[in-house]
Structure formats: structure tokens, C-alpha cells
Design a protein around this motif. Sequence first.
Motif, PDB file in Angstrom:
ATOM      1  N   SER A  24       9.041   5.482 -12.117  1.00 10.85           N
ATOM      2  CA  SER A  24       9.786   4.222 -12.061  1.00 10.85           C
ATOM      3  C   SER A  24      10.590   3.943 -13.324  1.00 10.85           C
ATOM      4  N   ILE A  25      10.398   4.747 -14.375  1.00  8.79           N
ATOM      5  CA  ILE A  25      11.025   4.434 -15.662  1.00  8.79           C
ATOM      6  C   ILE A  25      12.541   4.579 -15.599  1.00  8.79           C
ATOM      7  N   PHE A  26      13.040   5.542 -14.828  1.00  4.31           N
ATOM      8  CA  PHE A  26      14.496   5.690 -14.743  1.00  4.31           C
ATOM      9  C   PHE A  26      15.135   4.439 -14.149  1.00  4.31           C
ATOM     10  N   GLY A  27      14.514   3.885 -13.117  1.00  2.00           N
ATOM     11  CA  GLY A  27      15.026   2.638 -12.552  1.00  2.00           C
ATOM     12  C   GLY A  27      14.939   1.490 -13.534  1.00  2.00           C
ATOM     13  N   MET A  28      13.886   1.467 -14.344  1.00  2.00           N
ATOM     14  CA  MET A  28      13.767   0.436 -15.382  1.00  2.00           C
ATOM     15  C   MET A  28      14.915   0.529 -16.380  1.00  2.00           C
ATOM     16  N   GLN A  29      15.248   1.752 -16.776  1.00  2.00           N
ATOM     17  CA  GLN A  29      16.359   1.931 -17.717  1.00  2.00           C
ATOM     18  C   GLN A  29      17.666   1.431 -17.116  1.00  2.00           C
ATOM     19  N   GLN A  30      17.884   1.723 -15.831  1.00  2.00           N
ATOM     20  CA  GLN A  30      19.103   1.251 -15.173  1.00  2.00           C
ATOM     21  C   GLN A  30      19.146  -0.273 -15.120  1.00  2.00           C
ATOM     22  N   SER A  52       9.696   0.074  -7.463  1.00  2.00           N
ATOM     23  CA  SER A  52      10.486   1.036  -6.697  1.00  2.00           C
ATOM     24  C   SER A  52      11.693   0.365  -6.070  1.00  2.00           C
ATOM     25  N   GLY A  53      11.518  -0.864  -5.510  1.00  2.00           N
ATOM     26  CA  GLY A  53      12.658  -1.575  -4.948  1.00  2.00           C
ATOM     27  C   GLY A  53      13.679  -1.924  -5.997  1.00  2.00           C
ATOM     28  N   LEU A  54      13.206  -2.286  -7.191  1.00  2.00           N
ATOM     29  CA  LEU A  54      14.106  -2.603  -8.294  1.00  2.00           C
ATOM     30  C   LEU A  54      14.933  -1.388  -8.684  1.00  2.00           C
ATOM     31  N   ALA A  55      14.282  -0.222  -8.753  1.00  2.00           N
ATOM     32  CA  ALA A  55      14.986   1.008  -9.122  1.00  2.00           C
ATOM     33  C   ALA A  55      16.044   1.364  -8.088  1.00  2.00           C
ATOM     34  N   GLU A  56      15.670   1.282  -6.807  1.00  2.00           N
ATOM     35  CA  GLU A  56      16.627   1.620  -5.753  1.00  2.00           C
ATOM     36  C   GLU A  56      17.815   0.670  -5.765  1.00  2.00           C
ATOM     37  N   ARG A  57      17.551  -0.596  -6.067  1.00  2.00           N
ATOM     38  CA  ARG A  57      18.631  -1.592  -6.083  1.00  2.00           C
ATOM     39  C   ARG A  57      19.673  -1.238  -7.126  1.00  2.00           C
ATOM     40  N   TYR A  58      19.227  -0.893  -8.320  1.00  2.00           N
ATOM     41  CA  TYR A  58      20.188  -0.651  -9.397  1.00  2.00           C
ATOM     42  C   TYR A  58      20.776   0.752  -9.341  1.00  2.00           C
ATOM     43  N   LEU A  59      20.123   1.663  -8.653  1.00  2.00           N
ATOM     44  CA  LEU A  59      20.731   2.972  -8.447  1.00  2.00           C
ATOM     45  C   LEU A  59      21.858   2.892  -7.421  1.00  2.00           C
ATOM     46  N   ARG A  60      21.769   1.917  -6.516  1.00  2.00           N
ATOM     47  CA  ARG A  60      22.813   1.749  -5.506  1.00  2.00           C
ATOM     48  C   ARG A  60      23.966   0.892  -5.997  1.00  2.00           C
ATOM     49  N   MET A  61      23.804   0.294  -7.192  1.00  2.00           N
ATOM     50  CA  MET A  61      24.849  -0.600  -7.690  1.00  2.00           C
ATOM     51  C   MET A  61      26.152   0.149  -7.907  1.00  2.00           C
TER      52      MET A  61
END
Length: 692
Positions: free
Chosen positions: A328-334, A656-665
Amino acid sequence: MDRPALLPGEIAHQHILGTYVALSYAVSYIGSVTTLELLHRRTGMRGWYNVSLLVGSAISMGSIAIWGMHFIGNRAIILDYGVESHQLIYNSSFTALSFFLPIVILLSAYMFIGTNEDVSKARVCVGGTIAGLAVVLMHYLGQFGILNYTSVYKIPFVMGSVIVAVVASNVALLIFFVLRSQWADVWWKRICCSFILAGAVSGMHWLATMGTSYRLRNAALPNGVLNKKQTVIVVGTLCLFTCTCLLAYAIVIGTKTRQMHTKVRKVTLSAVVFDPEGRLMVSTSGSLPTEVITDTLNSLLDQEFSREHPVFLWFYRVSRSWPSVKDSIFGMQQHLRTVEFRKLSTEEQSNLNVIFRELLCVAVKKLSEQLRHPLEHIGALHHDILHTQPSARSQVSTPIAASSDVENPQRVANGRGQTLFMYRQVSKEEAARLQSHGYRFASVKVAVDVVARSLQLRRDELTSHIQSMRESSGSESILEPGLHVGYFAVRANIDGGFDVLVQSLQPNLIPSVRLPIKALNDEMRLVIQSFHGMTLSVALRSLEDKIASSSGTEHTFLEELQSSIRTLTKAYPDSFWLDAIFSSVPVSLPCRPGNGDVEYSTAQMYIFRAIVPIHQREVSGGIEMSPFELFMTQQRTFSTSRDHEVFARQIHAEFSGLAERYLRMTKPALLSSRVASFIWPGSQRPSTAEKS
């Protein structure tokens, strides 16, 4: 005045120019101080970092301190009253050989000495002797390469020059490596050692020169030979280049030091790594690997960031279950890249807590990259937070305050910061790998002063915390399978909640002792139930009466129970235990697996319950008060706990939802909307991108 011409076979008159003598010593000193500075930075025998420092130290000593000093020093020798054709001329082959030979010898000497923190004086003396002989060898090899003169030596001066070179080299290197092993080799001490080392080279050279005469072979001056000024220019340029590199290096180190002082005014995370011998890993400057977590966010939280804060408790659990958060850390960074930290005061407290947790995890990720170590092996979070001091130099040795005292909370203000620690113990192979990347392992006793200054912490306070982490970095602190008797005591906290009495060296366990009994039969259970509700003092008297009237197996059991309770009481002789009430209902607690077939185990503990008076601040040695919330969190982090699986699912559901949200931004456009519409009239930025 006319002088008779010097004929081949005659001894030339010689005198010395003082200016070149001083210049030759300055050259030798520059090479010596560079050598010791490079040796000081070495951390091991492996890795490109250490190999480059080793080769660089041998080159600086061999080429500048010895070779450069020799040829500039020989330019101070004026033969035959300064007749140009009768000055020293050197063979280019022997000159080149005299350049490389001492470098090779010194390289072997420094490799033999090694980089162990526990310095071997015998190895240093052998290495110092080899270094001294390298000076002598270079000198006489350079003398042998003179083309137009034959050197005539006086044996006492030759022997004296050898003794001076060997003794002075040994003294300089022995002082340097002893100070280095004790972390006492500050810059001015290295400068003093460099004076001695340069004195070894110069002393040997000039003592040998005083015992050397020159007999003329021929007076022909070959073409292409460097004159006196050209020699000084060549060697001086080499020394200037070395000085420039050393100055640039000092500036870089100074910048890192200033950055470290800036870091410790914030909330930071430091790595505490021990080798199998219990030595502490530090950088070449003596500081711990450190990463900044935040500098302002902690002031916006709803309560002081301490070991009772929900974010700290969450991070404590994460540090014992890294696989649960790793993906989940990559999504946190995003997500953090989209946060406007200047506007954090408008965020809700729940959002601030999420951001703080993300900052903690990202800081750990950066720390693992700094150490070149997998995230899941970075270690566990220490159970306490240390507060930096405004002026570390004046307070490094000040007696510690009660940092755990609930009546004296310490807050981050006026330039003070907080430091969290990740700790672990590495194997010999991992320790060697870290050394190859530029880290050193030193005993805590000799390294703690430098670490305390770099982190701006009190020395005594830091020492006790490092010792606590050292004890915890070995085997897991957990109960053994079987039956136990323990004390459970609480004290009211004036700020709300309760504190629990725990063992100082094992703060996740309450004071207890193991009974020498594998299991209880029905008769033993009835005996224990008979003590239910009794205070400790009454229970001990009742035990005395029952032992006197019992026999056989019951008598043995009662004696063992009495002995265990008295052992526990003597270990923690506090008066409030006499009023502790016994509970005959056993409490199931996590414990070490009894065998390989048992995945999850529990231990049975019978407990004496007590309330510590709120005015009683001091307790006996070996125990301390810990926040109840932290104690409960620690009970969920044992390796045998099933809570790790539940905790991993919670983290995945939250992040996980947070990561997916910002990866789709949608990535921000490089051009403004007006410019884009002018260039591409049909294009339009999505209206939801800014909102996302």
C-alpha cells in the motif's frame, strides 16, 4: 671567486635551502592528513566505497606524503655551489618505480591493519612498520635512480633514518586507530596525528640526507629533464588538487551535519541496528541513519503525539507486520503528492491521522532504501519517543528527566523535535553488507556520545533506550508455555485513563514468575480456588498453615506455589503488593509455541490485582508504568497472535481504495487550459481532474 672545476669521482660540496625544506614538509603533511581522513571514513573491507577509500589513502600517502616530499626535498640540495650542470638528475624509470612501489606496499599495510572497531595493537604495529619501511624504500630507491652522482652513505645515519621512519609511523598510526576505535578521533586530533606522520617521512628523509654525500659521475645534462621550478610546479599542482578534493569533501560533510541538526528539530525516524556482538551501526560521522517524518503535522493533531496517540499505536502494530502494509505504500506516496500541507489546518482530524500514518510508512520506505534493505526486514518500532534538546552540547550529560512521567508531558515547541526508533539485530553476513555500503559498527559505550550530539539527545537517556532496544532485538519477549503467577497493577493517570505496571526490560509483560508445574489436577485447582479474594499477606499466611497440615503431592505443590510467590515478591518489593487481591480465575495469554506442531499457544496465569496510589511515583527497580493503551497494543503484536491477519485485512480495506483512487487520477496538464484550447481548439481538460 674562481673555484676549481668538479671532476668525476670527487665529492660535491652541498648546502640546503630552508625554503624548500619547509615546502617539502608542507607537502608531506597534506598527504598525511588526506590519508588519515580517508582511513577514518573506512567502515569495512568489502564494497566499492571502502575499496576506493583504501586505494585513495595509499595513493595520497605514497604519491604525495612520501614521493612528493622526497623530490621537493631533494630540490633543496644545492651541489657544487649551484653549478647548473652539476645538480641532481634522475632516471625516469626509477622515478616511476619509486612512485608506484610505496603505494603498493602501503596498500598491503592498510589492508593488514583492517577496520575492526576493537583495534589490534599488534596488527597496527606491523602495519606501521611496513609503512615506515615503505618510506625508507622509496627514499633509497629514488636515490639509486640519480644519474649523474653516486650516493655515499654513512651507516649510522642510514640506521637512524630507518628507526625514525618506523617508530614515528607506528606512533602516528597507533594513536590514530586507538582514537578511532574509541570514537575520539575528532578533526583536531587527526591533524595532530598527521603532524607526527609527516614528521616520520620528513625526519627520515632529512636524517638520511645529512648522512649522504654525492660523488660526481659525469656533468652532462640530458635533454627533457625537469628543472627545479618545474618539479615544484608538478608536485604542487598534485597537492593542490588533493587539497581541493579534501575541502570539497569537508563541505559535503558539513552540509550533511547541518541537515542533521535541521532534521532533529522535526519528527524523525532513526534506524538502530545491532550486529551479533551487540555493537551499534552508525555512519562514518557517528550518526544514525535518519529520515524526516514531518515538521508541522504533529502540531495539528487533537492530542500530543506520544506513545498513547492512536497513530503511534497503529504504527507500533504495523512495524511488527510489515507485509500487511508493504503493497500500500506506493499508493500512500501518490496520495501525499496531492496533499497541500499549507492547508492542513482545514482538514478533519480523521484525515490528518491518515496523512500522518502515510508519512510514517513512507519515511520507513525511505529509510529502507537508505540502508538498501528490504522493507519487511527494517525492524520494529521502539515503544518510546525521545525529545530533542535545544542545546545538545550543554545538556548531553544532564541527568535525565522522567520522560515517562504522566505529570510532565513534553511537547514539540521552540525548535524541539521528536525521534522515533526502528531497531533490529542483523546477522554477520548482513553486517558485512552494511559495512560495504559505508556504515560502521562500534560499541554503544564509545559511540553513544557522538550519536547523542548528532540527535541532540541526553546521553544517559539515549543510552538507556539503546540498551532497551538491544535487549529486545534478540529473542522475542514472550511468556513460556505453562502456569504462571503474576502481578497486575494499575495507576490512574491525571490526564485520563490508566497506566499499567510492566517489566522494564520487557515492557510488554507484567511482573510474573513461572510455576514449576506442567498442569494442575482437580485437587490443585481446589487449593488455588481456596485463595480467591485473599490479599497477598493473608494468602501467604494461609499457605503457611496449609503446608504445615498437608503431605505428599499436595505438600509439594503448596511449597512450590509459596516459593514462586515469595520469589515474585522479593523481585519487586513494593508495599502495595501486600494489599493485592488474588484471583483464582486463570487468564489466557500468548506464549511461545511449546513445539513445532503448535501454531498458536496460550499460557495460564493466576494474578494478584492491585491499585497503585496515584501519589506514588516511584516503584522498585525492574518495573515501570506504561500506558494501558500501549500495553494492550503490545498484547496484539506477538508472533503467535492471530490479530496480524485481521490487522492486515483492515489496512488493505482502508488504503487499497485510496491507492487505486490516486493511481487513476488524471495527471496535471503541462499547459494551462487557455493555452491548450488555443493550440488544440477541440480539446478540453476533464472537469473532475481538479476535484480529484
